[in-house]
Design an enzyme around this catalytic site. Structure first.
Site, short mmCIF file in Angstrom:
data_model
loop_
_atom_site.label_atom_id
_atom_site.label_comp_id
_atom_site.label_asym_id
_atom_site.label_seq_id
_atom_site.Cartn_x
_atom_site.Cartn_y
_atom_site.Cartn_z
N LYS A 112 27.95 26.22 -23.29
CA LYS A 112 27.72 27.39 -22.28
C LYS A 112 27.84 26.66 -20.70
O LYS A 112 28.42 27.44 -19.95
CB LYS A 112 26.35 27.92 -22.51
CG LYS A 112 25.93 28.66 -23.92
CD LYS A 112 27.07 29.94 -23.92
CE LYS A 112 26.35 30.57 -25.21
NZ LYS A 112 27.09 31.83 -25.38
N GLY B 236 31.10 39.47 -31.08
CA GLY B 236 29.71 39.19 -32.11
C GLY B 236 28.68 40.53 -31.70
O GLY B 236 27.73 40.40 -31.28
N ALA B 237 29.41 41.83 -32.20
CA ALA B 237 28.57 43.13 -31.77
C ALA B 237 28.02 43.68 -32.94
O ALA B 237 27.76 44.89 -32.67
CB ALA B 237 29.77 43.82 -31.01
N SER B 238 27.68 42.99 -34.02
CA SER B 238 27.17 43.73 -35.06
C SER B 238 25.69 44.02 -34.79
O SER B 238 24.93 44.47 -35.92
CB SER B 238 27.40 42.85 -36.40
OG SER B 238 27.10 41.71 -36.37
N TYR C 21 24.46 23.48 -27.69
CA TYR C 21 24.42 24.78 -27.18
C TYR C 21 24.60 24.80 -25.65
O TYR C 21 25.53 25.55 -25.06
CB TYR C 21 23.10 25.41 -27.61
CG TYR C 21 23.18 26.94 -27.30
CD1 TYR C 21 24.01 27.88 -27.75
CD2 TYR C 21 21.80 27.10 -26.68
CE1 TYR C 21 23.73 29.18 -27.46
CE2 TYR C 21 21.75 28.66 -26.16
CZ TYR C 21 22.85 29.48 -26.64
OH TYR C 21 22.46 31.02 -26.17
N ASP D 70 36.25 35.06 -36.92
CA ASP D 70 35.59 34.00 -36.57
C ASP D 70 36.24 33.41 -35.40
O ASP D 70 37.28 32.78 -35.62
CB ASP D 70 35.61 32.80 -37.76
CG ASP D 70 34.94 31.58 -37.47
OD1 ASP D 70 34.35 31.54 -36.45
OD2 ASP D 70 34.77 30.82 -38.39
#
Length: 266
Positions: free
Chosen positions: A161, A14-16, A157, A65
């Site tokens: 986590k 998720g580095a974009s 969520y 994904d």
């Protein structure tokens, strides 16, 4: 100046954009070569790769994904081909999944859990296989203060986590014999585009909840990540902490803003 991650090979999921982008660039500034994972934002990932390459580091974008275990395996195959080894995995990718408690559907629950918890586990497992062969490494999970405080409209969520917190302890024990460390930290309110779009007064409203008096910038998460990735934390595994300006100590939530954010995601 000594670089703390010179010639380390790193994957950031998720580095974009957002925190993941800041961390990827921060790793490169400390000398690391960085694989930039993305799911849908190829343009953003390519920009991060260009910035890292401009620092003289190796970098490439790799789509996957992380809710799909098959795609995870393919991604690690690409990393093995291009890098040959992996020293650091940063599990940053995740989704929020805003939902009123009584409107949670099986589909919504599975989507959030599969991305955040299952994806993080299987990325960690594939990384550990590579690190085991290389006699060690560091896995870093990015969590959230929501798993500590309890907040409205984010039950899936927070549950995902919280699962990562337990997983961190379990994997730390099982991976320790292979010199593989795994730790987790949870950011507090952070000025990423998603949050700023949900709430135009985000910095003011949420900053008022934080003892240090401000919301975080994505760059505030770089230092803790470098610490966990480097030898500075060589005797640290299975740990959880929060990078939140003291928010989890105070524990206040602007509930009206939580409701407003939910409305935008319905």
């Amino acid at each position: 100046m000594k670089l703390k991650l010179r010639d380390k090979y790193v994957l950031v999921t998720g580095a974009s954009k957002g925190i993941g982008k800041a961390i990827a660039l921060g790793m490169a500034r400390e000398g690391a070569h960085v694989a930039v994972n993305y799911n849908s934002d190829k343009a953003g990932a390519d920009e991060v790769v260009e910035e890292i390459a401009a620092m003289g580091r190796q970098s490439f974008a790799v789509r996957a994904d992380i809710a799909d275990v098959g795609q995870i395996k393919e991604m690690f195959g690409v990393i093995a081909d291009k890098f040959g080894r992996l020293d650091v995995l940063i599990n940053n990718a995740g989704i929020t999944g805003w939902t009123d408690l009584f409107e949670v559907t099986e589909e919504k629950w599975d989507t959030v859990i599969n991305t955040n918890l299952r994806g993080t586990f299987f990325c960690s497992l594939e990384a550990a296989k590579m690190m085991k062969e290389a006699a060690g490494g560091s896995i870093i999970n990015i969590s959230t203060i929501c798993a500590e405080l309890g907040v409205k409209n984010l039950v899936a969520y927070a549950s995902s986590k919280g699962g990562i917190h337990a997983m961190t302890k379990q994997m730390a024990v099982e991976l320790a014999p292979f010199n593989i460390r795994i730790n987790t930290f949870g950011p507090g309110a952070t000025n990423v585009d998603r949050n700023l779009q949900d709430d135009p007064s985000y910095k003011t409203t949420w900053g008022a909840m934080v003892p240090l008096g401000r919301t975080a910038e994505p760059e505030d998460m770089v230092g803790p990540t470098v610490f966990l990735a480097s030898d500075d934390s060589a005797y640290m595994t299975g740990q959880l902490f929060f990078v939140d300006g003291g928010w989890t100590v105070r524990g206040k939530i602007p509930e009206s803003n939580m409701d407003a954010a939910l409305d935008k995601h319905r």
